[in-house]
Structures are given as structure tokens and as C-alpha cells.
Write a protein that holds these residues in place. Structure first.
Motif, short mmCIF file in Angstrom:
data_model
loop_
_atom_site.label_atom_id
_atom_site.label_comp_id
_atom_site.label_asym_id
_atom_site.label_seq_id
_atom_site.Cartn_x
_atom_site.Cartn_y
_atom_site.Cartn_z
N ILE A 32 0.83 -1.21 0.00
CA ILE A 32 0.00 0.00 0.00
C ILE A 32 0.87 1.25 0.00
CG2 ILE A 32 -1.66 1.31 1.39
CD1 ILE A 32 -2.93 -1.32 2.20
N TYR A 33 1.98 1.21 0.72
CA TYR A 33 2.91 2.35 0.67
C TYR A 33 3.46 2.53 -0.75
CZ TYR A 33 3.17 3.45 5.65
OH TYR A 33 2.88 3.87 6.93
N ALA A 34 3.75 1.42 -1.43
CA ALA A 34 4.21 1.52 -2.82
C ALA A 34 3.11 2.08 -3.72
CB ALA A 34 4.67 0.14 -3.31
N LEU A 35 1.86 1.74 -3.42
CA LEU A 35 0.74 2.30 -4.18
C LEU A 35 0.67 3.81 -4.02
CD1 LEU A 35 -1.93 1.92 -5.80
CD2 LEU A 35 -3.07 1.62 -3.59
N PHE A 36 0.95 4.30 -2.80
CA PHE A 36 0.96 5.74 -2.57
C PHE A 36 2.03 6.43 -3.42
CE2 PHE A 36 2.73 9.35 -0.15
CZ PHE A 36 1.61 10.17 -0.12
N VAL A 37 3.18 5.78 -3.56
CA VAL A 37 4.24 6.36 -4.40
C VAL A 37 3.79 6.40 -5.86
CG1 VAL A 37 6.63 6.10 -5.15
CG2 VAL A 37 6.01 5.57 -2.80
N SER A 38 3.19 5.33 -6.33
CA SER A 38 2.79 5.27 -7.73
C SER A 38 1.69 6.28 -8.06
CB SER A 38 2.32 3.86 -8.09
OG SER A 38 1.14 3.53 -7.36
N SER A 39 0.86 6.65 -7.07
CA SER A 39 -0.22 7.60 -7.34
C SER A 39 0.31 9.00 -7.64
CB SER A 39 -1.17 7.65 -6.15
OG SER A 39 -0.53 8.23 -5.02
N ASN A 40 1.55 9.29 -7.27
CA ASN A 40 2.10 10.62 -7.50
C ASN A 40 2.62 10.81 -8.93
OD1 ASN A 40 2.46 12.40 -4.80
ND2 ASN A 40 2.48 10.21 -4.31
N TYR A 41 2.59 9.77 -9.74
CA TYR A 41 2.92 9.96 -11.14
C TYR A 41 1.87 10.84 -11.84
CZ TYR A 41 6.68 6.47 -11.21
OH TYR A 41 7.86 5.79 -11.01
N TRP A 42 0.63 10.70 -11.41
CA TRP A 42 -0.48 11.45 -12.02
C TRP A 42 -1.23 12.13 -10.88
CZ3 TRP A 42 -1.49 13.29 -16.59
CH2 TRP A 42 -2.77 13.70 -16.93
N GLU A 43 -0.89 13.36 -10.58
CA GLU A 43 -1.41 14.04 -9.40
C GLU A 43 -2.80 14.61 -9.67
OE1 GLU A 43 2.69 15.57 -7.28
OE2 GLU A 43 1.87 16.74 -8.94
N ARG A 44 -3.77 13.88 -9.23
CA ARG A 44 -5.15 14.31 -9.34
C ARG A 44 -5.87 13.95 -8.04
NH1 ARG A 44 -3.05 16.47 -12.91
NH2 ARG A 44 -3.72 16.72 -15.10
N TYR A 45 -7.04 14.51 -7.87
CA TYR A 45 -7.79 14.25 -6.65
C TYR A 45 -8.09 12.77 -6.50
CZ TYR A 45 -11.54 14.57 -3.18
OH TYR A 45 -12.32 14.39 -2.06
N TYR A 46 -8.51 12.13 -7.60
CA TYR A 46 -8.93 10.73 -7.53
C TYR A 46 -7.75 9.76 -7.44
CZ TYR A 46 -8.10 11.35 -12.57
OH TYR A 46 -7.55 11.66 -13.79
N THR A 47 -6.52 10.25 -7.50
CA THR A 47 -5.36 9.39 -7.26
C THR A 47 -4.70 9.68 -5.91
OG1 THR A 47 -3.90 10.94 -8.43
CG2 THR A 47 -4.88 9.14 -9.72
N LEU A 48 -4.55 10.95 -5.56
CA LEU A 48 -3.83 11.30 -4.34
C LEU A 48 -4.64 11.02 -3.08
CD1 LEU A 48 -2.15 14.68 -5.42
CD2 LEU A 48 -1.11 12.41 -5.28
#
Length: 663
Positions: free
Chosen positions: A223-239
Motif C-alpha cells: 500500500i505504501y508503494a501504491l501511494f508512491v505510484s499515485s504521484n505519477y499522475w497528481e489528481r484528486y482521484y489518485t492522491l
């Protein structure tokens, strides 16, 4: 030898040594376990044993067999082996009273030559080698889990710090994300990370028991790795969803880590003392037997963990510092620092980047962080072994999910845990204070944003190095390191309460670095000693995940409180922390005094596992493979009632609670 003699002839081979004989025992063929072999044709003249064997083709079918030889002079029987008892071609009457044996040309190797033990095999030496490998495996598990925790937390802190600095810059927000209100998204990200763990006590024990300790660690690191991957595309529905997922995983990760390290210490004790009777019978170890290994392994873990604060500064140090303004620009509007400040560094310039980083450079940095998070996942998956045996995992989750849900709340009735609650809360206060309150309102306010990474690295290196000071528990009383850490923090809190550094004054740097390093000393002694103390007080493997869940849940509540008080004056924050520290030390010393007076403490009963499987499951002392055995006596042990530890109980269906008093 005559044809019909029974006193000197050899019986028990494929046929009699002489060809003649009657129908009695002396002249009959060998009666094997499955058949009776035919006897040779009677002859009027005696034949040698070898000649008779050559004439009978069945002589070589069942080798080796034992031949009983009757000695007429001695009246005793001697056993000789055909085809293996005389492998060097010896002939004669040494074994059969002077009669020749079979020749080497037809002798076959013995069965023992294939399946027997090697002549040079030393069972004790091989056993010691086996358990030496097991001990090395436990050390490997501890080091791998420690490094995985360091990488995971370092990647999380480093990415969060870099993104908050970038998103704080007004120009960066307007140029890259003008239409998505990035500042509002950051507030919701912090809220998701800090608020979600409040509910962690409801699901963390169920999660750990359902997946197992190792797989709960792996899931949380993922899940921590998922948090890192979400920052590739910074949007409300990812961050925001990834931040909420981080909040869900915080308590399970560190609770399973603490449980895992403690279990490794207990397994190491078992592999060192494998000859002890209680270890061979998988019974409970004597009170305090594992304490030495708990101290050493928790020290190793926190030595690595505190290096995560150093790893977290790598993105800022090698990448972001190249784009930051100097302190004269960023601190131009700051009037007060330290104890005179309110909130989080009021007056700080909203433009901190002198040039905007290119998107490709950000992707490279985030990819490096993603690789580190993926490496942490692989370390947990490949290098970390299981914390429990498969049968123990089955038993731990077979007590019923309702009981697993209730037991953390019932463990809070133990006065030992209740007296440690203030210490858990202060542990959460101090780690977030050094990352936000001290580093911003004292360090950045006086030295500039470009020195933030160096300040936190000084804290991380000091905390990592001083975690080894907890080893003094091996020689001194366990209260010593915890009280020493509290004294260091109390002195620093009083100093910070009375000190307001001047803005943009670099000559204060040595004092600030000294305070950061001393705070690391106190943090190391605090956190390492708490985990060691919990491992010593709760040695039952059925309770450790509940206890570490309670500890990290209270710590998460404290972090949530620090998040809420971010707008308070600095003097109010320092006063709350100092008061909490005094209460925590008083409650802890009171607990030690009650234990020294042998005041009985109450522990909730752990119900007996209820296995729904029928038939063969695994071997136990009480014949678990019998039909209906799982239901015998299990119905009256699920009431989950509490009892004093000093009360005598003859219930063999429940694990024995702690009857020994701690000194």
C-alpha cells in the motif's frame, strides 16, 4: 556332515547344507515371511554347501537372510549372513562351526549398505549444524524486516516532504495545476493520512490474524508503494484515495513489524536451546528466557528504522535543493521563531522555488522512490520467513473472529497497559513534533528551507546510533534507558520553551544541530525501550499482535492530535508535551512499583481454537484427527472471561496466563 543330521547342519538358508534329510525341521526348506521355498532332491551322498547352492537356482533370490547354525559341541546358535556377512572372501568354520560359507562370486551387497547411516555420520554434529542454519535464518529475517521498514518509511516521508514543498509554492501550483486546487488536495491528503488510523483498532487484529504476520507486512508495504505510484499522475482521484489507504495501513504495518521482531527473538531462543525439554515439546518457555534476544533484535530494528529519516532526505538533498531560494527570500516576512511563533511558520514566503523542475526530472525521482518501495516489498516477500508454524497460524485464527475483534479492548483492562498509555501518546507526540514543530519553527526559521534536510539527517543519524544504548538493559534495570530518554527530552522541552531563535541568523546552527541530535538520543531510547518492554511483559505469542496493535493505535491517536493542534502557539504545544511526558513517567514508575509489590494483573482468556475441519488435520496430543474431537470441551471455553493471574486454574484447554510476578 551326513544327510540326515540335525545337530551339526546349517538350517535357515534356501535349503539344507546337506542334500538328504526327512520331512522334519532339519530337512525342510526356508520358511520365509511369504512363502516356503522348495527343498532340494534327496541324495544318497552328502554334498558340500556350495555345490548344493549351485544346483538350486533359488539360492540367490532372497539375500540377505539370517542362518542359524547349531553347534553340537557348544549347544548354541550363531547368526551369520549369506551374501554379506563374509564380504572379504573368508571361508571356514568361524561362523558355522567349521563349515564353509558361500563364495564371493555370488554374494550380494547388504541392504544396510544402501539405507544405513554413513560410517562417518555424527548425529549430534549434524543437529547442531541444522539449528545453526536456523539461527542464521532468524537473523536474516530480522535484518530483512528492519531494512524493509527503513526503506518503506523513508520513501513515504521523502516523497511526502518533497511534494508538500512543491505544492506549497504558489508559482508551481498555478503553472502546472491551476485548475485542480492542489492546495486543497494536500489538506485532504494529510487528513486522510492522519484521521484514518483512528479506526485502526477495529480491523488491525483481524487483518493480521487473517493474512498472517508476514503477509500483513507485505500488504502494508504494498500500500505504501501504491501511494508512491499515485504521484505519477497528481489528481484528486489518485492522491486522496491513496492517502486514505496509507492511513489504513499505518497501524497494521508497525503492529505486525513489532510482533514479527518479537517472534523472531522467541524463535531464536528455541533454536539456541533446542535440547531443552520445553522446547522439544513446544511448551511455554520460562519467564524472561527470551529477554536477551528481544533486547538485541529490537535494537537492530530501531537502528535501521531511524535511518529512514536519513533516507527520506535524499530527494530533497540531491534534487529539490537545486531549485530552492536562499533564506533571505523565503524568510523575508518571518518576524518570530521558536517559542514566540504561532501555527506553522507564519510569514513564510509563498514562493520558495526559483525555477520550476522539469516533469521528466520529477518522474525520474519518483521512479527511484518507486524502485526502493518495490525493493522493500521483495525483501518482505523473499527474505522474511514466516513468524509462526502453519499449525500455529491455524490456531491463532481459529479462536473466532468475534473474539479476535474483542480481545484488544479486553487487553486494555490490564493495568500494565493502562499505565503505559501516556507513554504511547508521548511517543507519537515527539516523533511528529521533531518533523514539523521543531524543524520548521526553529530550524527552518533560523537557517532557511535549504537546511531542513541536514537538520533531519542529524536527527536520524543520532537516533540510529543511540538505539544501541538500549542494550544497557542487558546489564542494568529496564527502567534506566526509558528514564534516561525522558530526562533528555524534558531538558530539551524546557530549553525550547525558553528559547526563541532569531530569524535568518546562521550562527545559531551549531545549537540547533545539537538539539536535533539530542532529541534523536531521547527518541531512540524512548521507542526502543517501549518495544522491549512490551516484549518482556507479554511473552505469550497469542497476545503479542493485540499488544502491539494497542501501542501503535495510541501512537496514531497522538499523531492525529498533533495534526489538529497545528495552529496552536508553540508554548502551548511544548507545555502539552512536557505535561504528557511527566504523566507518562509517573504512570510507568507506578506500574513498576506495583509489579515489584506482586500486585496481580488481569489478562483476558484466549479461547481454545475451534477447528471446523473433520478428519486428519495435523497431529496433536489430543488426537485431533478423530471424528468429533474438535468439539469436545470447546463449548465452555469461548465465554472469554477474564481472571486474575494469581488465581489457580486447572483448565488445560486454555493457555496458561502469567502467574510469575515481574520484578
Amino acid at each position: 556332515m551326513s544327510a540326515g543330521s540335525g545337530g551339526a547342519g546349517c538350517r535357515g538358508a534356501k535349503h539344507m547344507g546337506a542334500g538328504s534329510g526327512g520331512t522334519g525341521d532339519e530337512g525342510a526348506g526356508l520358511r520365509g515371511p511369504n512363502r516356503v521355498l522348495p527343498t532340494p532332491t534327496p541324495s544318497s551322498s552328502p554334498l558340500p554347501a556350495e555345490a548344493a547352492m549351485e544346483k538350486d537356482p533359488n539360492c540367490h533370490q532372497d539375500v540377505p537372510k539370517m542362518v542359524a547354525c547349531d553347534s553340537a559341541t557348544e549347544g548354541t546358535e550363531t547368526q551369520v549372513r549369506l551374501g554379506g556377512g563374509n564380504t572379504h572372501g573368508e571361508r571356514g568354520g568361524q561362523a558355522c562351526g567349521g563349515h564353509p560359507q558361500c563364495s564371493d562370486s555370488w554374494c550380494h551387497p547388504q541392504l544396510d549398505d544402501f539405507v544405513g547411516a554413513h560410517p562417518d555420520y555424527n548425529e549430534e554434529e549434524e543437529e547442531q549444524k541444522y539449528f545453526r542454519r536456523k539461527r542464521l535464518g532468524v537473523v536474516k529475517n530480522v535484518v530483512a524486516a528492519s531494512l524493509a521498514g527503513m526503506l518503506t518509511y523513508g520513501v513515504y516521508l521523502g516523497l511526502l516532504q518533497m511534494q508538500l514543498i512543491l505544492h506549497y509554492d504558489e508559482t508551481y501550483r498555478e503553472v502546472k495545476y491551476s485548475n485542480i486546487q492542489l492546495e486543497d488536495i494536500d489538506r485532504k491528503v494529510l487528513m486522510g493520512i492522519n484521521v484514518t488510523p483512528v479506526a485502526a483498532l477495529l480491523y488491525t487484529p483481524v487483518l493480521i490474524r487473517f493474512f498472517g504476520t508476514k503477509w500483513a507486512m507485505f500488504l502494508a508495504v504494498g500500500i505504501y508503494a501504491l501511494f508512491v505510484s499515485s504521484n505519477y499522475w497528481e489528481r484528486y482521484y489518485t492522491l486522496v484515495p491513496s492517502a486514505v489507504a496509507i492511513g489504513v495501513a499505518i497501524v497494521p504495518l508497525w503492529a505486525s513489524m513489532g510482533n514479527y521482531i518479537t517472534r523472531m527473538a522467541q524463535k531464536y531462543y528455541e533454536y539456541v536451546n533446542f535440547k531443552e525439554e520445553h522446547v522439544q515439546e513446544q511448551q511455554r518457555a520460562p519467564r524472561g528466557a527470551c529477554n536477551t534476544y528481544i533486547v538485541i533484535f529490537q535494537t537492530i530494528f530501531y537502528t535501521c528504522f531511524h535511518l529512514s529519516f536519513v533516507c527520506a532526505q535524499m530527494p530533497t538533498l540531491f534534487f529539490l535543493n537545486n531549485y530552492l531560494y536562499q533564506l533571505n527570500h523565503t524568510l523575508a516576512g518571518v518576524k518570530h521563531c521558536g517559542t514566540l511563533s504561532h501555527g506553522t511558520l507564519p510569514g513564510f514566503n509563498t514562493t520558495v522555488l526559483q525555477s520550476l523542475p522539469r516533469s521528466v526530472n520529477l518522474i525520474i525521482v519518483e521512479s527511484a522512490l518507486m524502485a526502493a518501495a518495490f525493493l522493500a516489498m521483495l525483501m518482505v516477500l523473499v527474505l522474511c520467513g514466516s513468524a509462526y508454524r502453519p499449525t500455529e497460524e491455524i490456531d491463532l485464527r481459529s479462536i473466532g473472529w468475534g473474539n479476535i475483534f474483542q480481545l484488544p479492548f479486553k487487553h486494555m483492562r490490564d493495568y500494565r497497559l493502562r499505565h503505559l498509555f501516556p507513554l504511547f501518546i508521548y511517543s507519537g507526540f515527539e516523533v511528529l513534533f521533531v518533523c514539523t514543530g521543531f524543524s520548521l519553527n526553529y530550524g527552518v526559521c533560523a537557517l532557511g528551507l535549504e537546511k531542513l534536510a541536514y537538520l533531519l539527517m542529524a536527527y536520524g543519524f543520532s537516533a540510529s546510533a543511540c538505539s544501541s544504548l538500549a542494550l544497557c538493559v542487558l546489564r542494568l534495570r529496564r527502567q534506566v534507558p526509558l528514564l534516561a530518554g525522558a530526562v533528555v527530552h524534558a531538558a530539551l522541552l524546557v530549553t525550547l520553551f525558553c528559547w526563541a531563535p532569531e530569524p535568518r541568523y546562521l550562527r545559531q546552527a551549531p545549537l540547533l544541530y545539537a538539539i536535533a541530535m539530542l532529541w534523536g538520543v531521547g527518541s531512540a531510547l524512548n521507542k526502543t525501550s517501549i518495544s522491549i518492554l512490551l516484549g518482556m511483559l507479554y511473552e505469550d505469542k497469542e497476545r503479542q499482535d493485540f499488544v502491539f496493535t494497542i501501542y501503535h493505535w495510541w501512537q496514531a491517536l497522538a499523531i492525529f492530535t498533533v495534526y489538529l493542534w497545528s495552529g496552536l502557539p508553540m508554548k502551548a504545544k511544548l507545555s502539552i508535551m512536557l505535561l504528557t511526558l511527566v504523566v507518562a513517567m509517573g504512570a510507568y514508575l507506578w506500574m513498576e512499583r506495583k509489579l515489584a509489590q506482586h500486585v496481580a494483573y488481569r489478562l483476558p482468556r484466549i479461547p481454545r481454537p475451534r477447528h471446523r475441519m473433520r478428519g486428519y488435520r495435523y497431529l496433536e496430543e489430543d488426537d485431533s484427527d478423530e471424528t468429533g474431537s474438535e468439539g469436545d470441551g470447546g463449548g465452555n471455553n469461548n465465554n472469554d472471561e477474564e481472571h486474575p493471574v494469581d488465581s489457580a486454574s486447572g483448565d488445560d484447554d486454555l493457555p496458561r496466563d502469567d502467574e510469575d510476578q515481574l520484578g
